[in-house]
Design an enzyme around this catalytic site. Structure first.
Site, PDB file in Angstrom:
ATOM      1  N   ASN A  27       0.824  -1.227   0.000  1.00  0.00           N
ATOM      2  CA  ASN A  27       0.000   0.000   0.000  1.00  0.00           C
ATOM      3  C   ASN A  27       0.855   1.274   0.000  1.00  0.00           C
ATOM      4  O   ASN A  27       0.439   2.302   0.548  1.00  0.00           O
ATOM      5  CB  ASN A  27      -0.999  -0.004   1.173  1.00  0.00           C
ATOM      6  CG  ASN A  27      -2.104   1.059   1.083  1.00  0.00           C
ATOM      7  OD1 ASN A  27      -2.592   1.545   2.095  1.00  0.00           O
ATOM      8  ND2 ASN A  27      -2.508   1.432  -0.110  1.00  0.00           N
TER       9      ASN A  27
ATOM     10  N   CYS B  44       2.997   1.750  -3.107  1.00  0.00           N
ATOM     11  CA  CYS B  44       3.351   2.003  -4.517  1.00  0.00           C
ATOM     12  C   CYS B  44       2.129   1.855  -5.427  1.00  0.00           C
ATOM     13  O   CYS B  44       1.524   2.850  -5.842  1.00  0.00           O
ATOM     14  CB  CYS B  44       4.458   1.056  -4.991  1.00  0.00           C
ATOM     15  SG  CYS B  44       5.995   1.211  -4.078  1.00  0.00           S
ATOM     16  N   ARG B  45       1.761   0.619  -5.719  1.00  0.00           N
ATOM     17  CA  ARG B  45       0.749   0.395  -6.757  1.00  0.00           C
ATOM     18  C   ARG B  45      -0.661   0.842  -6.369  1.00  0.00           C
ATOM     19  O   ARG B  45      -1.341   1.503  -7.153  1.00  0.00           O
ATOM     20  CB  ARG B  45       0.723  -1.082  -7.166  1.00  0.00           C
ATOM     21  CG  ARG B  45       1.980  -1.533  -7.860  1.00  0.00           C
ATOM     22  CD  ARG B  45       2.061  -3.033  -7.929  1.00  0.00           C
ATOM     23  NE  ARG B  45       2.177  -3.616  -6.600  1.00  0.00           N
ATOM     24  CZ  ARG B  45       2.097  -4.896  -6.325  1.00  0.00           C
ATOM     25  NH1 ARG B  45       1.863  -5.756  -7.304  1.00  0.00           N
ATOM     26  NH2 ARG B  45       2.240  -5.328  -5.091  1.00  0.00           N
TER      27      ARG B  45
HETATM   28  P1  4NP Z   1       3.315  -2.177  -3.348  1.00  0.00           P
HETATM   29  O1  4NP Z   1       4.915  -2.389  -3.379  1.00  0.00           O
HETATM   30  O2  4NP Z   1       2.713  -3.516  -2.960  1.00  0.00           O
HETATM   31  O3  4NP Z   1       2.995  -1.782  -4.731  1.00  0.00           O
HETATM   32  O4  4NP Z   1       3.053  -1.105  -2.305  1.00  0.00           O
HETATM   33  C1  4NP Z   1       5.624  -2.927  -2.317  1.00  0.00           C
HETATM   34  C2  4NP Z   1       6.012  -2.117  -1.278  1.00  0.00           C
HETATM   35  C3  4NP Z   1       6.757  -2.653  -0.239  1.00  0.00           C
HETATM   36  C4  4NP Z   1       7.077  -3.986  -0.243  1.00  0.00           C
HETATM   37  C5  4NP Z   1       6.677  -4.804  -1.294  1.00  0.00           C
HETATM   38  C6  4NP Z   1       5.937  -4.267  -2.338  1.00  0.00           C
HETATM   39  N1  4NP Z   1       7.847  -4.532   0.816  1.00  0.00           N
HETATM   40  O5  4NP Z   1       8.202  -5.725   0.727  1.00  0.00           O
HETATM   41  O6  4NP Z   1       8.121  -3.847   1.800  1.00  0.00           O
END
Ligand code: 4NP
Length: 157
Positions: A11, A13-14
């Site tokens: 939560n 980035c995407r």
């Molecule tokens: P998101 O990206 O799912 O698009 O917010 C990520 C942000 C952090 C992590 C993995 C994906 N992480 O492993 O901390």
């Protein structure tokens, strides 16, 4: 009213980008009042944190401000609060389906790419480990996809 929750892993980035782009296209189509949009992560590592700086920066290039958003982890209560819970990748969808066994709520669970025609991706690519160019690439995909998703929801209303 379309009550929509976007889900990714962290939560930061995407899903905050998707939330920002959907709100942007709802506004452009003069239908902001038809949408209630939120996002959350399946994980809790970044709870309370703003989006990744790179995500904030690429969104700003489109005139979208996501800097005030704060990460949170999805809870079982979200299945009652939202009519549509949309996973950004297949892994997220597996996690949501597992969670949904613990609720009788009848919201729809779906994979983002399956809601629109010719999205050009199956999973929204995770730019977290990538470069700034990866954030730009995913933003371009989300810009097109969120425009199509607003049109779909307005059509289905
Ligand atoms: P998101 O990206 O799912 O698009 O917010 C990520 C942000 C952090 C992590 C993995 C994906 N992480 O492993 O901390």
């Amino acid at each position: 009213m379309n009550n929509i929750l976007f889900i990714c892993l962290g939560n930061i980035c995407r899903s905050p980008l998707t939330e920002g782009f959907l709100r942007h296209h709802a506004r452009l189509s003069h239908s902001a009042d038809d949408f209630n949009i939120d996002s959350a992560g399946t994980g809790n590592w970044h709870s309370g944190k703003p989006p990744d700086k790179r995500a904030i920066s690429v969104a700003a290039d489109y005139g979208i401000d996501i800097s005030a958003l704060r990460a949170r982890q999805i809870t079982i209560l979200d299945f009652d609060r939202f009519q549509h819970i949309i996973a950004l990748d297949r892994e997220n969808l597996i996690d949501l389906k597992r969670m949904s066994r613990d609720t009788s709520a009848n919201c729809s669970l779906s994979l983002f790419s399956e809601l629109i025609d010719n999205p050009g991706f199956v999973d929204v690519p995770d730019p977290w480990y990538g470069s700034y160019a990866d954030f730009e690439a995913v933003s371009q995909q989300l810009d097109n996809a969120c425009k199509a998703l607003v049109e779909k929801f307005l059509r289905d209303d």
